[in-house]
Design a protein around this motif. Structure first.
Motif, PDB file in Angstrom:
ATOM      1  N   PRO A  10       0.817  -1.218   0.000  1.00  0.00           N
ATOM      2  CA  PRO A  10       0.000   0.000   0.000  1.00  0.00           C
ATOM      3  C   PRO A  10       0.848   1.264   0.000  1.00  0.00           C
ATOM      4  O   PRO A  10       1.952   1.292   0.521  1.00  0.00           O
ATOM      5  CB  PRO A  10      -0.809  -0.117   1.286  1.00  0.00           C
ATOM      6  N   ASP A  11       0.281   2.313  -0.614  1.00  0.00           N
ATOM      7  CA  ASP A  11       0.892   3.644  -0.571  1.00  0.00           C
ATOM      8  C   ASP A  11       0.526   4.346   0.722  1.00  0.00           C
ATOM      9  O   ASP A  11       1.259   5.207   1.194  1.00  0.00           O
ATOM     10  CB  ASP A  11       0.419   4.490  -1.760  1.00  0.00           C
ATOM     11  N   ALA A  12      -0.639   3.988   1.278  1.00  0.00           N
ATOM     12  CA  ALA A  12      -1.105   4.594   2.521  1.00  0.00           C
ATOM     13  C   ALA A  12      -2.009   3.608   3.251  1.00  0.00           C
ATOM     14  O   ALA A  12      -2.629   2.736   2.633  1.00  0.00           O
ATOM     15  CB  ALA A  12      -1.869   5.886   2.237  1.00  0.00           C
ATOM     16  N   VAL A  13      -2.069   3.770   4.575  1.00  0.00           N
ATOM     17  CA  VAL A  13      -2.909   2.921   5.430  1.00  0.00           C
ATOM     18  C   VAL A  13      -3.772   3.847   6.281  1.00  0.00           C
ATOM     19  O   VAL A  13      -3.249   4.749   6.930  1.00  0.00           O
ATOM     20  CB  VAL A  13      -2.034   2.021   6.338  1.00  0.00           C
ATOM     21  N   TYR A  14      -5.099   3.635   6.244  1.00  0.00           N
ATOM     22  CA  TYR A  14      -6.037   4.487   6.974  1.00  0.00           C
ATOM     23  C   TYR A  14      -6.860   3.629   7.936  1.00  0.00           C
ATOM     24  O   TYR A  14      -7.665   2.807   7.489  1.00  0.00           O
ATOM     25  CB  TYR A  14      -6.991   5.206   6.013  1.00  0.00           C
ATOM     26  N   VAL A  23      -8.155   0.691   5.716  1.00  0.00           N
ATOM     27  CA  VAL A  23      -8.080   0.753   4.259  1.00  0.00           C
ATOM     28  C   VAL A  23      -6.611   0.717   3.874  1.00  0.00           C
ATOM     29  O   VAL A  23      -5.804   1.494   4.395  1.00  0.00           O
ATOM     30  CB  VAL A  23      -8.749   2.030   3.706  1.00  0.00           C
ATOM     31  N   LEU A  24      -6.276  -0.189   2.973  1.00  0.00           N
ATOM     32  CA  LEU A  24      -4.938  -0.256   2.391  1.00  0.00           C
ATOM     33  C   LEU A  24      -5.051   0.338   0.993  1.00  0.00           C
ATOM     34  O   LEU A  24      -5.629  -0.276   0.097  1.00  0.00           O
ATOM     35  CB  LEU A  24      -4.439  -1.694   2.325  1.00  0.00           C
ATOM     36  N   PHE A  30      -7.976  -0.041  -3.720  1.00  0.00           N
ATOM     37  CA  PHE A  30      -7.845  -0.067  -2.267  1.00  0.00           C
ATOM     38  C   PHE A  30      -8.628  -1.243  -1.702  1.00  0.00           C
ATOM     39  O   PHE A  30      -9.555  -1.746  -2.325  1.00  0.00           O
ATOM     40  CB  PHE A  30      -8.223   1.266  -1.607  1.00  0.00           C
ATOM     41  N   TYR A  31      -8.177  -1.675  -0.521  1.00  0.00           N
ATOM     42  CA  TYR A  31      -8.763  -2.828   0.147  1.00  0.00           C
ATOM     43  C   TYR A  31      -9.278  -2.395   1.507  1.00  0.00           C
ATOM     44  O   TYR A  31      -8.590  -1.687   2.231  1.00  0.00           O
ATOM     45  CB  TYR A  31      -7.724  -3.941   0.320  1.00  0.00           C
ATOM     46  N   THR A  71      -7.247  11.915  -1.143  1.00  0.00           N
ATOM     47  CA  THR A  71      -7.275  12.270   0.275  1.00  0.00           C
ATOM     48  C   THR A  71      -8.498  11.623   0.885  1.00  0.00           C
ATOM     49  O   THR A  71      -9.495  11.382   0.191  1.00  0.00           O
ATOM     50  CB  THR A  71      -7.310  13.801   0.458  1.00  0.00           C
ATOM     51  N   SER A  72      -8.451  11.356   2.202  1.00  0.00           N
ATOM     52  CA  SER A  72      -9.547  10.573   2.775  1.00  0.00           C
ATOM     53  C   SER A  72      -9.715  10.830   4.255  1.00  0.00           C
ATOM     54  O   SER A  72      -8.861  11.428   4.907  1.00  0.00           O
ATOM     55  CB  SER A  72      -9.288   9.085   2.555  1.00  0.00           C
TER      56      SER A  72
END
Length: 193
Positions: A10-14, A23-24, A30-31, A71-72
């Motif tokens: 992943p580029d980011a993990v939320y 969210v990956l 995204f997953y 963005t999220s």
């Protein structure tokens, strides 16, 4: 402690505020994963962690979405995000709902529940806001969880102007009888009947 091996980069993990969903965000999708805290705590207590794979039941894949997250922000169990197609979307219950098509690339500043507004900014520092009813998000979250006692208690808080959209969501989740009770659109009533 090593919890679980997940074969994506992943580029980011939320993480959501409750720490039970993540969210990956990868380069092309995204997953959404559910975290099973009880299974992890139990495995750690028993010292039953596979050194190669981790704890088998630590995460469950809830959904895979072919969309790029810009963005999220998590709002309860709803994942609100901008994407590369200049849309403001949110993910709830395995479905991506488009809130608005943006004229240009914008960045999510955040959601203010008290105002029922989501705020975005563009590269020229222009701030815009869009209406997003927290009551609708809470309703959709309760529907996804199958908690119809909560669903029925939340419906009166949703303005009548949103009932048709809520009915479409109920239908998409497989609750056609409930959608028939909520919708006020005669054509939609006929389709459901």
């Amino acid at each position: 402690d090593f919890i679980r091996k997940i074969d994506v980069s992943p580029d980011a993990v939320y993480w959501n505020e409750g720490g039970d969903a993540v969210v990956l965000a990868c380069s092309d999708s995204f997953y959404v994963l559910r975290f099973n805290r009880e299974a992890v705590n139990e495995a750690i207590a028993r010292v039953a962690i596979d050194p190669e794979e981790g704890i088998q039941d630590a995460f469950e894949v809830e959904s895979s979405v072919n969309d790029v997250v810009g963005t999220s922000q998590w709002v309860g169990d709803c994942f609100l995000y901008t994407n590369s197609s200049n849309k403001l979307n949110y993910f709830v219950g395995g479905e991506v709902m488009t809130l608005v098509h943006l004229d240009e690339s914008m960045y999510l500043l955040g959601f203010v529940p008290r105002e029922d507004r989501v705020f975005l900014i563009d590269k020229a520092y222009n701030v815009v806001s869009y209406k997003l009813l927290l009551s609708v998000l809470n309703y959709q979250t309760a529907v996804v969880r199958g908690d119809f006692e909560v669903v029925n208690s939340l419906l009166p808080a949703i303005p009548a102007s949103e009932h048709n959209a809520v009915a479409r969501f109920l239908e998409s989740q497989g609750f056609k009888e409930e959608a028939l009770q909520v919708t006020s659109d005669p054509e939609h009533k006929l389709e459901l009947a």
